[in-house]
Design an enzyme around this catalytic site. Structure first.
Site, PDB file in Angstrom:
ATOM      1  N   TYR A 169      -7.953  11.431  10.905  1.00 47.46           N
ATOM      2  CA  TYR A 169      -7.059  10.835  10.467  1.00 47.46           C
ATOM      3  C   TYR A 169      -5.979  11.092  10.495  1.00 47.46           C
ATOM      4  O   TYR A 169      -4.957  11.695   9.509  1.00 47.46           O
ATOM      5  CB  TYR A 169      -7.072  10.111   9.248  1.00 47.46           C
ATOM      6  N   PRO A 209     -15.833  -3.341   8.661  1.00 43.48           N
ATOM      7  CA  PRO A 209     -17.069  -4.526   7.830  1.00 43.48           C
ATOM      8  C   PRO A 209     -16.436  -5.943   8.211  1.00 43.48           C
ATOM      9  O   PRO A 209     -16.522  -6.750   8.004  1.00 43.48           O
ATOM     10  CB  PRO A 209     -16.777  -4.033   6.781  1.00 43.48           C
TER      11      PRO A 209
END
Length: 325
Positions: A47, A194
């Site tokens: 990242y 999610p």
């Protein structure tokens, strides 16, 4: 390993989604949510080419390290501007040391193999990480985007502390095997994306509004012809969240939490308010009938398009529904 019921995916603070906030703002945001009860942080070597770990490390400095479960990942990194998957033991050892340095800590609670390097037997990769557990550098070995068969193969070499796969109402791939395998082995299933990369939080009005380098622009479900089909699900989704008395994102998270006590969602955000709203989902009660309706409304049968393009799909080992995944 026992994990908090909810975590925070730190990736958006420097990577992949739109224009990230300034590093100082990311540090402040993390410190605020930690101080208000967010206790599980997820970052990675990949990242921001390491900058995400630096932001997390700055946020933990000054006494906050012991307040959180800290997870990072290796085996996938930006090398000379290019994403490289490399699961060789020597690479993983070097990446763990680099992660510790960027985070400014001497111990990472969970360190995942971010992607299985299909050129290297997974047993070799996890055995190298197991050595680092013995050395005290990491607390447990994790796997990301793996199948049930790969989990069992790795677990036979060393205990696996957690598996992190994409799981949401619109990505049901874990239900093809890894949900059951993790439950059987007593391994937490950490669910990334999610809220369906913002779709289920009602955060994407139109893919055309996304910044040029946003990774969702390259994902089939946000592209024609699939987007128009998927967008038609949103009015009913908003209505269902209203019936449940919560936000759309919270409904998506409560549904995931209902899939088993070992399922741990890690929604990502750059907003402290959204992070705390997500965390509050752990305290919500939604009627089973409403959760069943949510599961029928947003499902493999109703969502159009695969979750990844062909290039990204080839990088993962997780079970797939094929063209419907």
């Amino acid at each position: 390993m026992t994990l908090p019921r909810m975590g925070l995916g730190c990736m958006p603070l420097s990577h992949a989604y739109g224009i990230p906030p300034a590093a100082d703002a990311g540090v402040s945001m993390l410190q605020e949510v930690i101080d208000r009860g967010v206790t599980f942080l997820d970052t990675a070597t990949l990242y921001g080419a390491g900058s995400n770990e630096q932001i997390v490390g700055r946020a933990l400095a000054g006494g906050r390290r012991d307040q959180v479960v800290l997870a990072s990942k290796g085996g996938m990194a930006i090398v000379d501007g290019v994403k490289v998957i490399d699961g060789r033991p020597e690479t993983l050892r070097a990446q763990v040391d680099a992660s510790l340095g960027r985070l400014g800590v001497d111990h990472i609670d969970i360190y995942y193999l971010h992607r299985w390097d299909k050129r290297v037997p997974i047993g070799e990769s996890v055995a190298a990480l197991a050595e680092l557990v013995k050395a005290g550098k990491i607390g447990g070995v994790g796997l990301s985007e793996v199948s049930a068969a790969r989990l069992r193969e790795a677990h036979a070499v060393t205990p696996i502390a957690a598996v992190q796969n994409e799981y949401s109402l619109w990505t049901r791939n874990p239900e093809l095997g890894i949900l059951e395998a993790t439950r059987d082995l007593g391994v937490p299933l950490v669910a990334f994306s999610p809220v369906a990369r913002g779709f289920l939080s009602d955060g994407v009005a139109s893919p055309d509004d996304l910044p040029e380098k946003d990774i969702r622009r390259g994902m089939p479900r946000f592209q024609p012809p699939h987007w128009s089909t998927n967008a038609q699900l949103l009015p009913a989704w908003r209505q269902l969240a209203g019936e449940a008395g919560c936000t759309p994102a919270q409904l998506a998270l409560v549904w995931l939490l209902s899939r088993g006590p070992h399922v741990v969602p890690i929604p990502g955000t750059t907003s402290a308010a959204h992070a705390l709203e997500n965390e509050a989902a752990t305290e919500l009660t939604v009627a089973r009938e409403l959760l069943d309706r949510a599961g029928a409304l947003i499902d493999t049968a109703t969502v159009s398009g695969p979750r990844y393009n062909e290039t990204n799909a080839a990088e993962v080992d997780a079970e797939s529904f094929g063209d419907a995944a």
